[in-house]
Design a protein around this motif. Sequence first.
Motif, PDB file in Angstrom:
ATOM      1  N   ALA A 118      27.644 -40.368  40.784  1.00  0.00           N
ATOM      2  CA  ALA A 118      27.566 -39.724  39.470  1.00  0.00           C
ATOM      3  C   ALA A 118      28.472 -38.492  39.431  1.00  0.00           C
ATOM      4  O   ALA A 118      28.836 -37.937  40.459  1.00  0.00           O
ATOM      5  N   ARG A 119      28.807 -38.080  38.222  1.00  0.00           N
ATOM      6  CA  ARG A 119      29.530 -36.811  38.055  1.00  0.00           C
ATOM      7  C   ARG A 119      28.544 -35.671  38.316  1.00  0.00           C
ATOM      8  O   ARG A 119      27.387 -35.763  37.923  1.00  0.00           O
ATOM      9  N   ASP A 171      27.050 -33.047  37.120  1.00  0.00           N
ATOM     10  CA  ASP A 171      26.801 -32.255  35.918  1.00  0.00           C
ATOM     11  C   ASP A 171      25.299 -32.151  35.659  1.00  0.00           C
ATOM     12  O   ASP A 171      24.483 -32.738  36.373  1.00  0.00           O
ATOM     13  N   GLU A 172      24.958 -31.403  34.636  1.00  0.00           N
ATOM     14  CA  GLU A 172      23.553 -31.165  34.322  1.00  0.00           C
ATOM     15  C   GLU A 172      22.804 -32.458  34.010  1.00  0.00           C
ATOM     16  O   GLU A 172      21.659 -32.637  34.411  1.00  0.00           O
ATOM     17  N   ALA A 173      23.458 -33.371  33.304  1.00  0.00           N
ATOM     18  CA  ALA A 173      22.819 -34.644  32.960  1.00  0.00           C
ATOM     19  C   ALA A 173      22.450 -35.434  34.210  1.00  0.00           C
ATOM     20  O   ALA A 173      21.372 -36.033  34.286  1.00  0.00           O
ATOM     21  N   ALA A 174      23.327 -35.416  35.200  1.00  0.00           N
ATOM     22  CA  ALA A 174      23.038 -36.121  36.456  1.00  0.00           C
ATOM     23  C   ALA A 174      21.851 -35.482  37.169  1.00  0.00           C
ATOM     24  O   ALA A 174      20.997 -36.186  37.721  1.00  0.00           O
ATOM     25  N   GLN A 228      19.360 -33.843  35.754  1.00  0.00           N
ATOM     26  CA  GLN A 228      18.149 -34.177  35.004  1.00  0.00           C
ATOM     27  C   GLN A 228      17.705 -35.616  35.282  1.00  0.00           C
ATOM     28  O   GLN A 228      16.520 -35.892  35.465  1.00  0.00           O
ATOM     29  N   LYS A 229      18.662 -36.525  35.330  1.00  0.00           N
ATOM     30  CA  LYS A 229      18.342 -37.930  35.612  1.00  0.00           C
ATOM     31  C   LYS A 229      17.768 -38.078  37.029  1.00  0.00           C
ATOM     32  O   LYS A 229      16.791 -38.790  37.237  1.00  0.00           O
ATOM     33  N   LYS A 256      11.930 -30.075  39.077  1.00  0.00           N
ATOM     34  CA  LYS A 256      12.984 -30.356  38.089  1.00  0.00           C
ATOM     35  C   LYS A 256      14.081 -29.296  38.168  1.00  0.00           C
ATOM     36  O   LYS A 256      15.265 -29.606  38.107  1.00  0.00           O
ATOM     37  N   GLY A 265      18.112 -29.697  39.914  1.00  0.00           N
ATOM     38  CA  GLY A 265      19.267 -29.311  39.110  1.00  0.00           C
ATOM     39  C   GLY A 265      20.140 -28.280  39.817  1.00  0.00           C
ATOM     40  O   GLY A 265      21.367 -28.358  39.791  1.00  0.00           O
TER      41      GLY A 265
END
Length: 85
Positions: free
Chosen positions: A40-41, A43-46, A48-49, A72, A76
Amino acid sequence: SIGSIGSVKGHHLRGVRIVCGGVGTKPWRLNAAEDALNGARPDEAAGQKAAARSLADARPLAENGYKVDLLKVIVGRAVATLARS
């Protein structure tokens, strides 16, 4: 506490390993988070996932539910740290 290792190659995370302390009776390896992060890249989205996957089966007790929210955040932060390395 959290310990993480990995690298960024070609804008993607590789070789990610994450372990948390203080969330159970022994250090807890976040295999689901590792699977979500590898490739994954960073980043914040990764992050969170990855946190969501690692907590999918979490069953906090009455006195330690705060650890879910804490986890959580620290997952991050681990991703952010790996992105800077």
